[in-house]
Design a protein around this motif. Structure first.
Motif, mmCIF file in Angstrom:
data_model
loop_
_atom_site.group_PDB
_atom_site.id
_atom_site.type_symbol
_atom_site.label_atom_id
_atom_site.label_comp_id
_atom_site.label_asym_id
_atom_site.label_seq_id
_atom_site.Cartn_x
_atom_site.Cartn_y
_atom_site.Cartn_z
ATOM 1 N N ILE A 49 -29.468 26.294 -21.128
ATOM 2 C CA ILE A 49 -28.754 25.043 -20.843
ATOM 3 C C ILE A 49 -27.366 25.347 -20.298
ATOM 4 O O ILE A 49 -26.925 24.750 -19.307
ATOM 5 N N ALA A 50 -26.672 26.277 -20.930
ATOM 6 C CA ALA A 50 -25.302 26.593 -20.518
ATOM 7 C C ALA A 50 -25.253 27.153 -19.107
ATOM 8 O O ALA A 50 -24.429 26.734 -18.277
ATOM 9 N N ARG A 51 -26.137 28.093 -18.800
ATOM 10 C CA ARG A 51 -26.143 28.682 -17.460
ATOM 11 C C ARG A 51 -26.551 27.654 -16.407
ATOM 12 O O ARG A 51 -25.938 27.564 -15.329
ATOM 13 N N ASP A 52 -27.582 26.885 -16.715
ATOM 14 C CA ASP A 52 -28.088 25.921 -15.749
ATOM 15 C C ASP A 52 -27.083 24.799 -15.490
ATOM 16 O O ASP A 52 -26.860 24.402 -14.339
ATOM 17 N N GLN A 53 -26.461 24.295 -16.543
ATOM 18 C CA GLN A 53 -25.508 23.203 -16.371
ATOM 19 C C GLN A 53 -24.235 23.657 -15.673
ATOM 20 O O GLN A 53 -23.647 22.908 -14.884
ATOM 21 N N THR A 54 -23.809 24.887 -15.940
ATOM 22 C CA THR A 54 -22.625 25.411 -15.256
ATOM 23 C C THR A 54 -22.908 25.569 -13.769
ATOM 24 O O THR A 54 -22.077 25.218 -12.914
ATOM 25 N N THR A 55 -24.095 26.089 -13.448
ATOM 26 C CA THR A 55 -24.479 26.243 -12.046
ATOM 27 C C THR A 55 -24.566 24.887 -11.357
ATOM 28 O O THR A 55 -24.108 24.714 -10.216
ATOM 29 N N ASP B 55 -19.321 31.401 -6.846
ATOM 30 C CA ASP B 55 -20.319 31.676 -7.885
ATOM 31 C C ASP B 55 -19.713 31.460 -9.263
ATOM 32 O O ASP B 55 -18.720 32.116 -9.618
ATOM 33 N N PRO B 56 -20.281 30.564 -10.073
ATOM 34 C CA PRO B 56 -19.749 30.330 -11.418
ATOM 35 C C PRO B 56 -19.857 31.580 -12.275
ATOM 36 O O PRO B 56 -20.803 32.360 -12.151
ATOM 37 N N GLY C 241 -30.015 29.359 -8.881
ATOM 38 C CA GLY C 241 -28.667 29.896 -8.729
ATOM 39 C C GLY C 241 -28.231 30.022 -7.283
ATOM 40 O O GLY C 241 -27.233 30.688 -6.991
ATOM 41 N N CYS C 242 -28.971 29.406 -6.370
ATOM 42 C CA CYS C 242 -28.607 29.462 -4.960
ATOM 43 C C CYS C 242 -27.306 28.691 -4.720
ATOM 44 O O CYS C 242 -26.958 27.786 -5.479
ATOM 45 N N LEU D 187 -23.029 22.051 -12.146
ATOM 46 C CA LEU D 187 -21.717 21.447 -11.952
ATOM 47 C C LEU D 187 -20.996 22.123 -10.790
ATOM 48 O O LEU D 187 -20.402 21.448 -9.933
ATOM 49 N N ALA D 188 -21.064 23.440 -10.716
ATOM 50 C CA ALA D 188 -20.422 24.156 -9.613
ATOM 51 C C ALA D 188 -21.042 23.751 -8.271
ATOM 52 O O ALA D 188 -20.336 23.580 -7.273
#
Length: 267
Positions: free
Chosen positions: A191-197, A25-26, A256-257, A199-200
């Motif tokens: 954007i930050a949360r979505d893009q980090t998720t 989980d990022p 976020g799955c 990429l992970a």
């Protein structure tokens, strides 16, 4: 497949069915670093609005209309320039963020594999293997921040000229502009949360496929606002080469799955 995890695990005498690894989980810290890049641009716009634009804005100017309009135009240009200067430098910053996410993910994946199978695969994982994914994710995130910046610049100009035409009081315009800035901050956070998720999630796929892992268990995010079809997939097995409707975990906006690696060693 760069290496055969099944063979490595079997060499250690592991013959169990349905081995799963811990979902990766990022963290909020990783998302916060990308968020900060966009927020610096928004903060620069806010400073210019407060120090340059609002002081020259006067809906009922005592000077000539042309001079008042010129002052506003120059101030708006200053807002745009302050933002543009920072946007020009975001490329390396966003690439550093993406590189950091990959560097954080790699040992997490190795630790999960070791805990699940006893196999030490750390030497098989190379940052260069994820280079294309890191670059693509960085370019995507940078383009979204650029879009946010362009939208904010336009909204500030539209609100200001509209207020001037309607003789809106300065305090009211200031409140309207602050509301737009706050919306931009919320968008930057998304954007930050979505893009980090994302990429992970893409690194999950990459690392699992490198190891020859063909299947994963869908793990629901547990978010308050969720997609019913995603909750219905909780614990079910999917294949990387057969994505479900909407794509693999983390594909859709704000999803976020996670894809929990699933390996059979007794067949």
């Amino acid at each position: 497949m760069r290496y055969d995890l099944r063979a490595l695990a079997r060499a250690r005498g592991i013959r169990r069915k349905g081995i799963t690894f811990r979902p990766i989980d990022p963290t909020a810290v990783l998302a916060g670093e990308l968020d900060a890049i966009a927020r610096d641009i928004i903060a620069a716009a806010e400073t210019e609005i407060r120090e340059s634009l609002l002081p020259v804005y006067e809906p009922r100017p005592s000077i000539t209309q042309d001079d008042a309009a010129n002052g506003i135009a120059n101030a708006l240009a200053g807002v745009g320039s302050a933002m543009s200067r920072l946007v020009l430098g975001i490329g390396p910053k966003v690439r550093n963020w993406a590189t950091k996410v990959e560097g954080w993910h790699r040992p997490k994946f190795a630790a999960g594999v070791k805990a699940g199978t006893g196999a030490d695969i750390a030497a098989n994982l190379q940052s260069a293997d994820a280079g294309d994914q890191v670059r693509a994710s960085a370019d995507w995130a940078a383009s979204l921040i650029q879009g946010l910046t362009d939208d904010l610049r336009k909204k500030v100009a539209d609100l200001t000229w509209g207020a001037y035409a309607n003789q809106t009081p300065r305090a009211e315009l200031a409140a309207q502009l602050q509301a737009v800035l706050n919306i931009s901050r919320k968008r930057a956070d998304f954007i930050a949360r979505d893009q980090t998720t994302k990429l992970a999630a893409n690194l999950d796929r990459l690392r699992q496929q490198e190891a020859g892992i063909a299947e994963y268990k869908w793990r629901h995010s547990g978010k308050v606002h969720f997609r019913p079809e995603h909750l219905a997939r909780e614990g079910k097995i999917f294949r990387w080469d057969t994505p479900p409707p909407g794509g693999h975990p983390g594909t859709e906006p704000n999803c976020g799955c996670r894809a929990q690696a699933y390996v059979n060693l007794d067949d």
